[in-house]
Design a protein around this motif. Structure first.
Motif, PDB file in Angstrom:
ATOM      1  N   UNK A  49     -49.497  40.933 100.842  1.00  0.00           N
ATOM      2  CA  UNK A  49     -48.327  40.227  99.762  1.00  0.00           C
ATOM      3  C   UNK A  49     -46.951  41.205 100.538  1.00  0.00           C
ATOM      4  N   UNK A  50     -46.497  40.508 100.586  1.00  0.00           N
ATOM      5  CA  UNK A  50     -44.633  40.763 100.848  1.00  0.00           C
ATOM      6  C   UNK A  50     -43.646  40.944 100.212  1.00  0.00           C
ATOM      7  N   UNK A  51     -43.586  41.858  99.168  1.00  0.00           N
ATOM      8  CA  UNK A  51     -42.851  42.269  98.347  1.00  0.00           C
ATOM      9  C   UNK A  51     -40.879  41.996  98.469  1.00  0.00           C
ATOM     10  N   UNK A  52     -40.023  41.057  97.803  1.00  0.00           N
ATOM     11  CA  UNK A  52     -39.036  40.730  97.933  1.00  0.00           C
ATOM     12  C   UNK A  52     -38.360  42.690  98.458  1.00  0.00           C
ATOM     13  N   UNK A  53     -37.275  42.371  99.549  1.00  0.00           N
ATOM     14  CA  UNK A  53     -36.054  43.483 100.401  1.00  0.00           C
ATOM     15  C   UNK A  53     -36.536  43.829 101.508  1.00  0.00           C
ATOM     16  N   UNK A  54     -36.006  44.859 101.643  1.00  0.00           N
ATOM     17  CA  UNK A  54     -36.299  44.918 103.161  1.00  0.00           C
ATOM     18  C   UNK A  54     -36.209  45.969 103.944  1.00  0.00           C
ATOM     19  N   UNK A  66     -39.049  46.841 106.108  1.00  0.00           N
ATOM     20  CA  UNK A  66     -37.841  47.886 105.871  1.00  0.00           C
ATOM     21  C   UNK A  66     -38.511  48.071 104.040  1.00  0.00           C
ATOM     22  N   UNK A  67     -37.877  49.866 103.370  1.00  0.00           N
ATOM     23  CA  UNK A  67     -37.593  49.465 102.296  1.00  0.00           C
ATOM     24  C   UNK A  67     -37.024  49.954 101.727  1.00  0.00           C
ATOM     25  N   UNK A  68     -36.432  49.296 100.126  1.00  0.00           N
ATOM     26  CA  UNK A  68     -35.227  49.481  99.383  1.00  0.00           C
ATOM     27  C   UNK A  68     -35.286  49.657  98.566  1.00  0.00           C
ATOM     28  N   UNK A  69     -34.592  50.334  97.899  1.00  0.00           N
ATOM     29  CA  UNK A  69     -35.018  50.492  96.074  1.00  0.00           C
ATOM     30  C   UNK A  69     -33.247  50.239  95.070  1.00  0.00           C
ATOM     31  N   UNK A  70     -33.134  49.958  93.969  1.00  0.00           N
ATOM     32  CA  UNK A  70     -32.217  50.325  93.282  1.00  0.00           C
ATOM     33  C   UNK A  70     -31.718  52.005  92.242  1.00  0.00           C
ATOM     34  N   UNK A  81     -25.969  51.157  90.922  1.00  0.00           N
ATOM     35  CA  UNK A  81     -25.993  49.854  91.755  1.00  0.00           C
ATOM     36  C   UNK A  81     -26.575  49.769  92.890  1.00  0.00           C
ATOM     37  N   UNK A  82     -26.092  51.298  93.496  1.00  0.00           N
ATOM     38  CA  UNK A  82     -26.015  50.967  95.003  1.00  0.00           C
ATOM     39  C   UNK A  82     -27.324  50.854  95.577  1.00  0.00           C
ATOM     40  N   UNK A  83     -28.093  50.229  96.592  1.00  0.00           N
ATOM     41  CA  UNK A  83     -28.857  49.977  96.596  1.00  0.00           C
ATOM     42  C   UNK A  83     -29.059  51.196  98.542  1.00  0.00           C
ATOM     43  N   UNK A  84     -29.948  51.732  98.510  1.00  0.00           N
ATOM     44  CA  UNK A  84     -30.674  52.783  99.359  1.00  0.00           C
ATOM     45  C   UNK A  84     -32.001  51.964 100.166  1.00  0.00           C
ATOM     46  N   UNK A  85     -31.978  51.789 102.018  1.00  0.00           N
ATOM     47  CA  UNK A  85     -32.965  51.556 102.217  1.00  0.00           C
ATOM     48  C   UNK A  85     -32.905  51.971 103.497  1.00  0.00           C
ATOM     49  N   UNK A  86     -34.167  52.107 104.259  1.00  0.00           N
ATOM     50  CA  UNK A  86     -34.622  52.310 105.358  1.00  0.00           C
ATOM     51  C   UNK A  86     -35.695  51.664 106.639  1.00  0.00           C
ATOM     52  N   UNK A  87     -36.756  52.170 107.014  1.00  0.00           N
ATOM     53  CA  UNK A  87     -38.217  51.460 107.336  1.00  0.00           C
ATOM     54  C   UNK A  87     -39.064  52.637 107.028  1.00  0.00           C
ATOM     55  N   UNK A  88     -39.799  52.095 107.334  1.00  0.00           N
ATOM     56  CA  UNK A  88     -41.260  52.239 107.167  1.00  0.00           C
ATOM     57  C   UNK A  88     -42.029  52.151 108.223  1.00  0.00           C
ATOM     58  N   UNK A  89     -42.749  53.043 108.812  1.00  0.00           N
ATOM     59  CA  UNK A  89     -43.827  53.626 110.108  1.00  0.00           C
ATOM     60  C   UNK A  89     -45.064  54.331 109.658  1.00  0.00           C
ATOM     61  N   UNK A  90     -45.525  54.031 110.298  1.00  0.00           N
ATOM     62  CA  UNK A  90     -47.290  54.708 110.709  1.00  0.00           C
ATOM     63  C   UNK A  90     -47.312  55.686 110.156  1.00  0.00           C
ATOM     64  N   UNK A 117     -37.552  51.714  92.007  1.00  0.00           N
ATOM     65  CA  UNK A 117     -39.003  50.756  92.275  1.00  0.00           C
ATOM     66  C   UNK A 117     -38.788  50.885  94.038  1.00  0.00           C
ATOM     67  N   UNK A 118     -39.858  51.118  95.004  1.00  0.00           N
ATOM     68  CA  UNK A 118     -39.808  50.779  96.487  1.00  0.00           C
ATOM     69  C   UNK A 118     -40.303  48.995  96.571  1.00  0.00           C
ATOM     70  N   UNK A 119     -38.969  48.678  97.257  1.00  0.00           N
ATOM     71  CA  UNK A 119     -39.295  47.624  97.497  1.00  0.00           C
ATOM     72  C   UNK A 119     -39.469  47.053  98.894  1.00  0.00           C
ATOM     73  N   UNK A 120     -40.383  46.702  99.578  1.00  0.00           N
ATOM     74  CA  UNK A 120     -41.204  46.791 101.051  1.00  0.00           C
ATOM     75  C   UNK A 120     -40.901  45.027 101.342  1.00  0.00           C
ATOM     76  N   UNK A 121     -40.281  44.708 102.726  1.00  0.00           N
ATOM     77  CA  UNK A 121     -40.472  43.220 102.972  1.00  0.00           C
ATOM     78  C   UNK A 121     -41.755  43.446 103.747  1.00  0.00           C
ATOM     79  N   UNK A 122     -42.035  42.231 104.242  1.00  0.00           N
ATOM     80  CA  UNK A 122     -43.271  41.298 105.032  1.00  0.00           C
ATOM     81  C   UNK A 122     -43.345  42.266 106.359  1.00  0.00           C
TER      82      UNK A 122
END
Length: 325
Positions: free
Chosen positions: A14-19, A39-43, A47-56, A127-132
């Protein structure tokens, strides 16, 4: 034609919305080691959006990791670079006209866009959202710029693909292990042939496959004889090698003993051919499928069309399908 029972396609993540980018797990069974990235992102309430990447190895955040609330839509925002398993990686993001935010990755200068990587306009703050997940092949030579660019291109093709890559293989006979996305990134097209050496119908198709391999390999056709055993004795690598020698097979034979690639294609039959290359929908899609024996001239015409679609010149290569069985 041999049939097996229908096997359910494994549930797609399940790839829920975001990056975000990098959830990195290498498959111990696969001859080609890979890792995956999200890619992970949260609001934020501001109103700013924080983003980064998730690895093992955990979450990674670039120095500049916020998309301001007032950013205009359509313009890509690029983060500062971070190193992800040897690849220079940046998160890219843009605000869409309807208030949603699209995310992706820039890997070695190549844009990698996971399918459906959108943060909704009404996202819950905090809440964190994740890309596929994006699957990337591990570097064999981290110092090679050519390899980094090739594998980045393969990751971009795979991220937006409409057909699966090879998964869950337990071995590889004939040639060096590869992936479908990597071959497409080189400008080739791929013909998968699901077979098993004990299948009489498969044996009847092998002269055509070896003839196509001999004729079109130098023009960019990569045949992968994915060996999916029906019975336990067909899992023996030495017996498979004997069959390879007996039938004069020079193309690669990946071993799919656990039927993971077979299930990913929802395949139920031996033999079965899947021709993969660029389509109108994706750079990696299913162009043609044929189950069983026969239709050799139609299959060869489809091979030629796929090769011409990637710019291969076949003007001096005649269409000849007569093969002595």
């Amino acid at each position: 034609m041999t049939r097996t029972r229908r096997l359910a396609l494994p549930t797609v993540f399940a790839a829920v919305l975001c990056a975000a980018f990098l959830h990195g797990v290498a498959s111990a069974a696969d001859p080609v080691p890979t890792f995956s990235v999200e890619v992970r992102a949260r609001l934020h309430d501001s109103g700013r959006i924080e983003f980064g990447v998730q690895t093992a190895r955990g979450a990674r955040f670039p120095t500049a990791r916020f998309l301001r609330a007032t950013i205009e839509h359509a313009n890509w925002i690029v983060s500062s670079p971070i190193d992800v398993n040897g690849f220079e990686t940046l998160v890219i993001a843009r605000r869409l006209g309807d208030g949603r935010t699209e995310f992706g990755l820039r890997l070695e200068g190549v844009n990698v866009m996971p399918r459906r990587s959108i943060l909704p306009a009404a996202a819950n703050p905090g809440s964190w959202y994740r890309t596929r997940a994006v699957v990337v092949e591990q570097l064999q030579d981290p110092e090679s710029a050519d390899e980094r660019r090739l594998l980045a291109g393969a990751a971009a093709i795979r991220a937006a693909a409409t057909t699966p890559d090879l998964i869950g293989l337990v071995g590889w006979l004939n040639g060096e292990p590869t992936t479908i996305a990597r071959e497409l990134a080189k400008g080739n097209v791929v013909l998968i042939d699901f077979w098993t050496f004990g299948c009489y119908n498969c044996q009847n198709t092998l002269p055509y496959l070896t003839a196509w391999d001999e004729k079109y390999r130098e023009h960019g056709l990569i045949i992968l004889g994915v060996h999916r055993p029906e019975f336990a004795y067909e899992e023996d690598p030495e017996r498979i090698r004997d069959a390879i020698a007996r039938y004069g097979i020079d193309y690669s034979v990946p071993l799919d003993n656990n039927a993971r690639t077979w299930r990913a294609y929802r395949n139920r039959w031996w033999p079965a051919k899947y021709l993969i290359g660029p389509t109108d929908e994706a750079a990696m899609g299913l162009r043609y499928r044929h189950i069983g024996e026969g239709r050799y001239q139609r299959t060869e015409r489809e091979i030629r069309a796929a090769l011409q679609a990637v710019g291969r010149d076949l003007s001096g290569v005649p269409l000849v399908v007569d093969v002595d069985s």
